[in-house]
Design a protein around this motif. Structure first.
Motif, PDB file in Angstrom:
ATOM      1  N   TRP A  72      59.820   6.078   7.354  1.00  0.00           N
ATOM      2  CA  TRP A  72      58.735   6.096   6.369  1.00  0.00           C
ATOM      3  C   TRP A  72      59.082   5.229   5.165  1.00  0.00           C
ATOM      4  O   TRP A  72      58.203   4.612   4.561  1.00  0.00           O
ATOM      5  CB  TRP A  72      58.456   7.533   5.926  1.00  0.00           C
ATOM      6  CG  TRP A  72      57.713   8.345   6.943  1.00  0.00           C
ATOM      7  CD1 TRP A  72      57.122   7.897   8.093  1.00  0.00           C
ATOM      8  CD2 TRP A  72      57.462   9.751   6.886  1.00  0.00           C
ATOM      9  NE1 TRP A  72      56.526   8.938   8.757  1.00  0.00           N
ATOM     10  CE2 TRP A  72      56.712  10.088   8.047  1.00  0.00           C
ATOM     11  CE3 TRP A  72      57.800  10.763   5.985  1.00  0.00           C
ATOM     12  CZ2 TRP A  72      56.297  11.396   8.303  1.00  0.00           C
ATOM     13  CZ3 TRP A  72      57.387  12.056   6.250  1.00  0.00           C
ATOM     14  CH2 TRP A  72      56.640  12.376   7.400  1.00  0.00           C
ATOM     15  N   GLU A  73      60.372   5.190   4.809  1.00  0.00           N
ATOM     16  CA  GLU A  73      60.793   4.349   3.690  1.00  0.00           C
ATOM     17  C   GLU A  73      60.658   2.867   4.018  1.00  0.00           C
ATOM     18  O   GLU A  73      60.441   2.040   3.126  1.00  0.00           O
ATOM     19  CB  GLU A  73      62.219   4.715   3.280  1.00  0.00           C
ATOM     20  CG  GLU A  73      62.276   6.057   2.572  1.00  0.00           C
ATOM     21  CD  GLU A  73      63.676   6.622   2.425  1.00  0.00           C
ATOM     22  OE1 GLU A  73      63.862   7.502   1.566  1.00  0.00           O
ATOM     23  OE2 GLU A  73      64.586   6.195   3.181  1.00  0.00           O
ATOM     24  N   TYR A 117      53.781   1.526  11.192  1.00  0.00           N
ATOM     25  CA  TYR A 117      54.285   1.595   9.818  1.00  0.00           C
ATOM     26  C   TYR A 117      53.116   1.632   8.829  1.00  0.00           C
ATOM     27  O   TYR A 117      53.149   2.356   7.833  1.00  0.00           O
ATOM     28  CB  TYR A 117      55.161   0.390   9.500  1.00  0.00           C
ATOM     29  CG  TYR A 117      56.616   0.528   9.878  1.00  0.00           C
ATOM     30  CD1 TYR A 117      57.320   1.693   9.617  1.00  0.00           C
ATOM     31  CD2 TYR A 117      57.295  -0.542  10.465  1.00  0.00           C
ATOM     32  CE1 TYR A 117      58.662   1.808   9.943  1.00  0.00           C
ATOM     33  CE2 TYR A 117      58.643  -0.439  10.791  1.00  0.00           C
ATOM     34  CZ  TYR A 117      59.323   0.735  10.530  1.00  0.00           C
ATOM     35  OH  TYR A 117      60.655   0.848  10.851  1.00  0.00           O
ATOM     36  N   TRP A 120      51.652   5.093   8.317  1.00  0.00           N
ATOM     37  CA  TRP A 120      52.498   6.050   7.591  1.00  0.00           C
ATOM     38  C   TRP A 120      52.685   5.684   6.129  1.00  0.00           C
ATOM     39  O   TRP A 120      53.254   6.474   5.360  1.00  0.00           O
ATOM     40  CB  TRP A 120      53.841   6.217   8.307  1.00  0.00           C
ATOM     41  CG  TRP A 120      53.667   6.956   9.598  1.00  0.00           C
ATOM     42  CD1 TRP A 120      53.849   6.462  10.860  1.00  0.00           C
ATOM     43  CD2 TRP A 120      53.240   8.310   9.761  1.00  0.00           C
ATOM     44  NE1 TRP A 120      53.568   7.426  11.793  1.00  0.00           N
ATOM     45  CE2 TRP A 120      53.192   8.577  11.152  1.00  0.00           C
ATOM     46  CE3 TRP A 120      52.883   9.332   8.869  1.00  0.00           C
ATOM     47  CZ2 TRP A 120      52.810   9.822  11.666  1.00  0.00           C
ATOM     48  CZ3 TRP A 120      52.501  10.569   9.372  1.00  0.00           C
ATOM     49  CH2 TRP A 120      52.469  10.797  10.751  1.00  0.00           C
ATOM     50  N   SER A 121      52.168   4.540   5.720  1.00  0.00           N
ATOM     51  CA  SER A 121      52.179   4.244   4.278  1.00  0.00           C
ATOM     52  C   SER A 121      51.342   5.260   3.513  1.00  0.00           C
ATOM     53  O   SER A 121      51.514   5.431   2.301  1.00  0.00           O
ATOM     54  CB  SER A 121      51.669   2.823   4.018  1.00  0.00           C
ATOM     55  OG  SER A 121      50.278   2.706   4.322  1.00  0.00           O
ATOM     56  N   ILE A 123      51.644   8.349   3.548  1.00  0.00           N
ATOM     57  CA  ILE A 123      52.560   9.350   2.980  1.00  0.00           C
ATOM     58  C   ILE A 123      52.831   9.033   1.511  1.00  0.00           C
ATOM     59  O   ILE A 123      52.795   9.914   0.636  1.00  0.00           O
ATOM     60  CB  ILE A 123      53.889   9.360   3.761  1.00  0.00           C
ATOM     61  CG1 ILE A 123      53.706   9.988   5.154  1.00  0.00           C
ATOM     62  CG2 ILE A 123      54.988  10.077   2.990  1.00  0.00           C
ATOM     63  CD1 ILE A 123      53.615  11.493   5.159  1.00  0.00           C
ATOM     64  N   TRP A 124      53.107   7.773   1.233  1.00  0.00           N
ATOM     65  CA  TRP A 124      53.471   7.364  -0.125  1.00  0.00           C
ATOM     66  C   TRP A 124      52.256   7.254  -1.029  1.00  0.00           C
ATOM     67  O   TRP A 124      52.347   7.538  -2.230  1.00  0.00           O
ATOM     68  CB  TRP A 124      54.241   6.044  -0.069  1.00  0.00           C
ATOM     69  CG  TRP A 124      55.424   6.146   0.828  1.00  0.00           C
ATOM     70  CD1 TRP A 124      55.561   5.610   2.076  1.00  0.00           C
ATOM     71  CD2 TRP A 124      56.630   6.868   0.565  1.00  0.00           C
ATOM     72  NE1 TRP A 124      56.779   5.951   2.607  1.00  0.00           N
ATOM     73  CE2 TRP A 124      57.468   6.722   1.703  1.00  0.00           C
ATOM     74  CE3 TRP A 124      57.098   7.618  -0.521  1.00  0.00           C
ATOM     75  CZ2 TRP A 124      58.730   7.291   1.787  1.00  0.00           C
ATOM     76  CZ3 TRP A 124      58.356   8.200  -0.441  1.00  0.00           C
ATOM     77  CH2 TRP A 124      59.159   8.026   0.703  1.00  0.00           C
TER      78      TRP A 124
END
Length: 248
Positions: A72-73, A117, A120-121, A123-124
Motif C-alpha cells: 500500500w505504501e 496499486y 489501493w491509493s 486507502i491513503w
C-alpha cells in the motif's frame, strides 16, 4: 439487468458495473493476502520443527500484515497525485477529520482492482481525512511511509523466512546476522512510528476528530510499536543465546 448490478460506493476507484459474482468485499481480498503471506510459514514451521510456536505464529502474522502495508505504501508514492485530488474531493463531501462510510475495505471490488496499486491509493485518500500528511508529498508522514514500503518489504520477508528456517547448519545466514538484521529493521519501524505519532499530536490532527477516528489512529500506530518491540526482544534473545529457541 440493472437490478442485478452493484451500487457504486463512494471511493477513489473507477465505477464498478460488474455483476455480483464479479466482485467481492475488499476486506476479503485483504484477508486472503494476509493469510497467504502468513499461513505457509506457520505450516512450514510445524513441518520442520514439529510444533506450532505461539510467538512465531503472532510475529509472522504481524509480518504478513506489514507486507500488505508495504505494498500500500508503494501505492502512496506511485499515485500521490490521485491521492491529493481524491482527498480534496472527500474533504469537500465529508468534511475534515471524518472518515467516509463505508470505508474502502468494506466496499465491493473486482479482482483487477484488488491487484491494482491505483485502486489501493484510496486507502491513503481516506486516511488523509484523519491526517492530511498523506495527501502532501512534502510531509514527514508521506516520506517515512513511502520509504518504509521500499526498505522494509524485503526485510519483512527475510525475517519471516529466518524465523521459520534459520538455525540449521544449511541456512544461508548465521543466527547472529539474522538477529542483528531483525533488531535494526524493527528499531527503524518503531522509531518511525513514534516520530509519526508525535507529528500527528503536535500538529493537532486529532482535534475535531471523533473518538472512533482518533482510536483508529492510536490502534494502528500501537500495533507498529508493540510488535517491533516484541521482535526486538526476540532477536536480542537470539543474539545473546545464539539460538532460535524462543521461536521453536
Amino acid at each position: 439487468e440493472d437490478a442485478r448490478r452493484r451500487v457504486v460506493p463512494d471511493s477513489a476507484s473507477s465505477p464498478r458495473r460488474g455483476r455480483a459474482r464479479e466482485t467481492m468485499l475488499a476486506f476479503f481480498y485483504v484477508s486472503a493476502f494476509v493469510v497467504g503471506a502468513w499461513a505457509p510459514f506457520v505450516w512450514a514451521h510445524r513441518e520442520v520443527h514439529g510444533a506450532v510456536n505461539p510467538a512465531h505464529v503472532a510475529l509472522t502474522l504481524f509480518n504478513a500484515v506489514n507486507l500488505l502495508i508495504c505494498l500500500w505504501e508503494h501505492a502512496l508514492f506511485l499515485h500521490r497525485g490521485k491521492i491529493r485530488r481524491e482527498h480534496a474531493r472527500l474533504k469537500r463531501k465529508h468534511g475534515d477529520r471524518a472518515l467516509p462510510k463505508p470505508l474502502c475495505l468494506f466496499e465491493d471490488i473486482s479482482l483487477a482492482q484488488a491487484l491494482s496499486y491505483e485502486h489501493w491509493s484510496v486507502i491513503w485518500s481516506q486516511y488523509s481525512l484523519l491526517d492530511p500528511s498523506y495527501a502532501d508529498q512534502r510531509s514527514f508522514g508521506f516520506w517515512v511511509d513511502s520509504g518504509n514500503g521500499l526498505v522494509t518489504l524485503p526485510a519483512t520477508l527475510l525475517l519471516s523466512h529466518a524465523a521459520t528456517y534459520a538455525g540449521t547448519s544449511s541456512y544461508f545466514l548465521s543466527t547472529k546476522a539474522v538477529a542483528v538484521a531483525g533488531i535494526v529493521f524493527n528499531y527503524q519501524m518503531l522509531y518511525g512510528t513514534v516520530l509519526y505519532f508525535c507529528n500527528y499530536r503536535l500538529n493537532r490532527y486529532d482535534v475535531g476528530a471523533s473518538r472512533g477516528s482518533v482510536a483508529t489512529v492510536i490502534v494502528a500506530n500501537a500495533i507498529w510499536i508493540v510488535f517491533p518491540l516484541w521482535w526486538m526482544a526476540v532477536c536480542w534473545d537470539v543474539l545473546t543465546t545464539d539460538s532460535f529457541a524462543a521461536l521453536r
